[in-house]
Motif scaffolding. Structure first.
Motif, PDB file in Angstrom:
ATOM      1  N   ALA A 124      -4.179   0.713  -5.023  1.00  0.00           N
ATOM      2  CA  ALA A 124      -3.939   0.838  -3.583  1.00  0.00           C
ATOM      3  C   ALA A 124      -5.078   0.227  -2.760  1.00  0.00           C
ATOM      4  O   ALA A 124      -4.841  -0.422  -1.743  1.00  0.00           O
ATOM      5  CB  ALA A 124      -3.751   2.307  -3.205  1.00  0.00           C
ATOM      6  N   THR A 134       2.634   1.764  -3.382  1.00  0.00           N
ATOM      7  CA  THR A 134       1.700   2.174  -4.436  1.00  0.00           C
ATOM      8  C   THR A 134       1.330   3.646  -4.291  1.00  0.00           C
ATOM      9  O   THR A 134       1.338   4.407  -5.269  1.00  0.00           O
ATOM     10  CB  THR A 134       0.422   1.317  -4.385  1.00  0.00           C
ATOM     11  OG1 THR A 134       0.765  -0.055  -4.557  1.00  0.00           O
ATOM     12  CG2 THR A 134      -0.553   1.739  -5.470  1.00  0.00           C
ATOM     13  N   VAL A 135       1.019   4.064  -3.071  1.00  0.00           N
ATOM     14  CA  VAL A 135       0.663   5.463  -2.831  1.00  0.00           C
ATOM     15  C   VAL A 135       1.854   6.380  -3.125  1.00  0.00           C
ATOM     16  O   VAL A 135       1.695   7.447  -3.739  1.00  0.00           O
ATOM     17  CB  VAL A 135       0.171   5.655  -1.380  1.00  0.00           C
ATOM     18  CG1 VAL A 135      -0.004   7.139  -1.069  1.00  0.00           C
ATOM     19  CG2 VAL A 135      -1.143   4.908  -1.163  1.00  0.00           C
ATOM     20  N   PHE A 190      -5.621   9.288 -10.735  1.00  0.00           N
ATOM     21  CA  PHE A 190      -6.112   8.884  -9.418  1.00  0.00           C
ATOM     22  C   PHE A 190      -6.997   7.645  -9.480  1.00  0.00           C
ATOM     23  O   PHE A 190      -7.107   6.908  -8.496  1.00  0.00           O
ATOM     24  CB  PHE A 190      -6.851  10.055  -8.751  1.00  0.00           C
ATOM     25  CG  PHE A 190      -5.941  11.178  -8.368  1.00  0.00           C
ATOM     26  CD1 PHE A 190      -5.243  11.147  -7.176  1.00  0.00           C
ATOM     27  CD2 PHE A 190      -5.745  12.251  -9.225  1.00  0.00           C
ATOM     28  CE1 PHE A 190      -4.382  12.163  -6.823  1.00  0.00           C
ATOM     29  CE2 PHE A 190      -4.882  13.279  -8.891  1.00  0.00           C
ATOM     30  CZ  PHE A 190      -4.190  13.245  -7.689  1.00  0.00           C
ATOM     31  N   LEU A 214       0.834  -1.198   0.000  1.00  0.00           N
ATOM     32  CA  LEU A 214       0.000   0.000   0.000  1.00  0.00           C
ATOM     33  C   LEU A 214       0.874   1.255   0.000  1.00  0.00           C
ATOM     34  O   LEU A 214       0.641   2.190  -0.780  1.00  0.00           O
ATOM     35  CB  LEU A 214      -0.916   0.005   1.222  1.00  0.00           C
ATOM     36  CG  LEU A 214      -1.764   1.278   1.421  1.00  0.00           C
ATOM     37  CD1 LEU A 214      -2.727   1.476   0.254  1.00  0.00           C
ATOM     38  CD2 LEU A 214      -2.522   1.214   2.751  1.00  0.00           C
ATOM     39  N   GLY A 266       2.362   6.575  -6.895  1.00  0.00           N
ATOM     40  CA  GLY A 266       1.289   7.386  -7.470  1.00  0.00           C
ATOM     41  C   GLY A 266       1.494   8.864  -7.188  1.00  0.00           C
ATOM     42  O   GLY A 266       1.261   9.711  -8.061  1.00  0.00           O
ATOM     43  N   ALA A 267       1.938   9.180  -5.956  1.00  0.00           N
ATOM     44  CA  ALA A 267       2.198  10.585  -5.606  1.00  0.00           C
ATOM     45  C   ALA A 267       3.303  11.172  -6.473  1.00  0.00           C
ATOM     46  O   ALA A 267       3.222  12.334  -6.909  1.00  0.00           O
ATOM     47  CB  ALA A 267       2.567  10.685  -4.131  1.00  0.00           C
ATOM     48  N   ILE A 294      -4.610   4.883  -9.004  1.00  0.00           N
ATOM     49  CA  ILE A 294      -4.118   4.844  -7.616  1.00  0.00           C
ATOM     50  C   ILE A 294      -5.177   4.240  -6.693  1.00  0.00           C
ATOM     51  O   ILE A 294      -4.874   3.395  -5.839  1.00  0.00           O
ATOM     52  CB  ILE A 294      -3.728   6.262  -7.144  1.00  0.00           C
ATOM     53  CG1 ILE A 294      -2.560   6.794  -7.976  1.00  0.00           C
ATOM     54  CG2 ILE A 294      -3.356   6.251  -5.657  1.00  0.00           C
ATOM     55  CD1 ILE A 294      -2.212   8.243  -7.695  1.00  0.00           C
TER      56      ILE A 294
END
Length: 449
Positions: A359, A231-232, A352, A228, A235-236, A355
């Motif tokens: 996530a 992935t975050v 998003f 998690l 993505g950020a 994401i």
């Protein structure tokens, strides 16, 4: 594309990555009909015919996607692709759902700005615009009939309409207020939000599926904090790097930078589908930034309705027109300026969605209990009905009184809109048929009048 159903007793063989790739590619070109039509196509292909996933698992994934901001059909494809073939499968499914539509819309946007005044093209759009008005009214009715289950939710819808129509309050403020009202009210009157908008499972048995009800969760779909977090974080970075690069290279006030920021906010506010976020896009792109005119926005929605892919892909048209109309790369590079604008807004609109799925899906896979809409989201959906009604009235004004209330009323456009409404409500025609018929009428009007 018809194909024979696999007999229920037949064994389902393992599906390779490239087999799935070809299906997702085909889906990107045949995904007409808005989210309902797209989800129906996936159900028919993946649950009934190919039996890659059971109906229970399919609907379990769909109910999660319905809770998220963003295009639920595209997110559902991403979810199933991820479940079958890990992150690469999810990325391929989600990207191919959008990519054909992006290229098609860039091409159609170029044709629109170059040849929009040619009588044939102008005639087609003259007929399509009133049909779009009818389609938005039909969407208001469809969403309202599904979501306004009691007088309290009707009140929220009415208040949201008053807020945006009479006081021009910002769309995010209306959404936030509805969420707060829903949350606080549910504490004392939970029965007002008891009936969530989840998709129910049918009783039909299609036989064993590759990913069946009792199929163990694959290793990559088991939740872990490490996965998690990574992935975050990734993505950020995919959001931060292009955002900061645009700001440093072009400046915060440049149109491309503002597109990135504006459509980031739009991506996080699209609860309820594309029609829900269109008022926000209209407020920003037309009224605040002046990237395109009200008439061009209606034409863009017509193009979005008549091409494959999520309806929210109309943002690609907005980005193209923003880059083209403002000649962001100079008068000699208008097409390139428009194409870059379309790519930027598509990136920040859909990032998003990936994401949220990559996530959040492992958390959802940890339980197969049916998901329910929360009270805040139910209230947001009710508020969206009022906001979309405002959008329909706004479109009506620009189509029926093209020169403003001081000008003449367009009786022919009103007649086309009326016929389109009958087709949608009474005969329940598909949107594509309504658009095609209206375009033909518009072309005849331009040819003989």
């Amino acid at each position: 594309m018809a194909q024979e159903l696999i007999p229920p007793e037949a064994e389902i063989k393992t599906v390779s990555f490239w087999q799935a790739f070809l299906f997702w590619l085909k889906l990107g070109f045949i995904s007409f009909g808005g989210p309902a039509g797209q989800i129906a196509v996936m159900h028919q292909e993946l649950v009934e015919q190919k039996r890659w996933i059971s109906e229970k698992r399919f609907l379990h994934a769909l109910n999660y996607c319905m809770l998220l901001p963003g295009p639920e059909a595209q997110q559902l494809a991403t979810y199933i692709g991820w479940l079958m073939h890990r992150t690469a499968g999810g990325l391929v499914a989600g990207i191919l759902f959008v990519l054909p539509s992006l290229f098609i819309l860039i091409g159609l946007s170029w044709v629109y700005v170059k040849f929009g005044d040619v009588p044939i093209i102008a005639g087609l759009f003259y007929g399509i615009k009133p049909a779009v008005v009818a389609i938005v009214f039909h969407a208001t009715h469809r969403i309202g009939s599904r979501s306004l289950k009691n007088n309290f939710l009707w009140l929220i819808a009415a208040l949201s309409f008053i807020a945006i129509f009479f006081f021009s309050l910002p769309f995010p403020l209306i959404v936030f207020s509805a969420a707060i009202i829903g949350y606080l009210t549910s504490k004392k009157y939970p029965s007002l939000f008891a009936n969530g908008n989840t998709h129910q499972q049918s009783k039909k048995d299609y036989g064993r599926a590759l990913i069946d009800d009792d199929t163990p969760t694959p290793a990559h779909a088991i939740f872990s904090w490490k996965r998690l977090g990574s992935t975050v974080l990734f993505g950020a970075l995919l959001w931060l790097i292009p955002s900061i690069s645009l700001s440093l290279m072009l400046g915060w006030d440049h149109a491309y930078t503002q597109m990135a920021w504006f459509f980031t906010k739009a991506a996080l506010l699209t609860f309820g589908g594309a029609y829900a976020v269109l008022p926000y896009v209209y407020q920003g792109a037309v009224n605040y930034y002046s990237w395109l005119s009200p008439t061009q926005m209606i034409d863009g929605l017509a193009l979005g309705e008549s091409t494959p892919g999520p309806l929210i892909m109309v943002v690609a048209f907005v980005g193209f027109l923003g880059g083209y109309n403002h000649a962001l790369l100079g008068s000699e590079h208008l097409f390139l300026a428009g194409a870059i604008g379309a790519i930027i807004v598509t990136w920040f609109t859909f990032l998003f969605s990936f994401i949220f799925i990559l996530a959040g899906a492992p958390i959802i896979e940890s339980t197969h209990n049916e998901l329910k809409f929360t009270a805040p989201l139910t209230a947001i959906t009710a508020a969206i009905v009022g906001v979309i009604l405002n959008l329909a009235l706004f479109f009506s004004y620009h189509v029926l009184w093209p020169a403003g209330f001081g000008g003449s009323f367009d009786f022919v456009a009103a007649l086309i809109a009326f016929v389109a409404l009958i087709g949608l409500f009474y005969f329940e025609l598909k949107v594509m048929y309504v658009l095609a018929g209206s375009a033909a009428i518009g072309l005849l009007c331009f040819s003989f009048f």
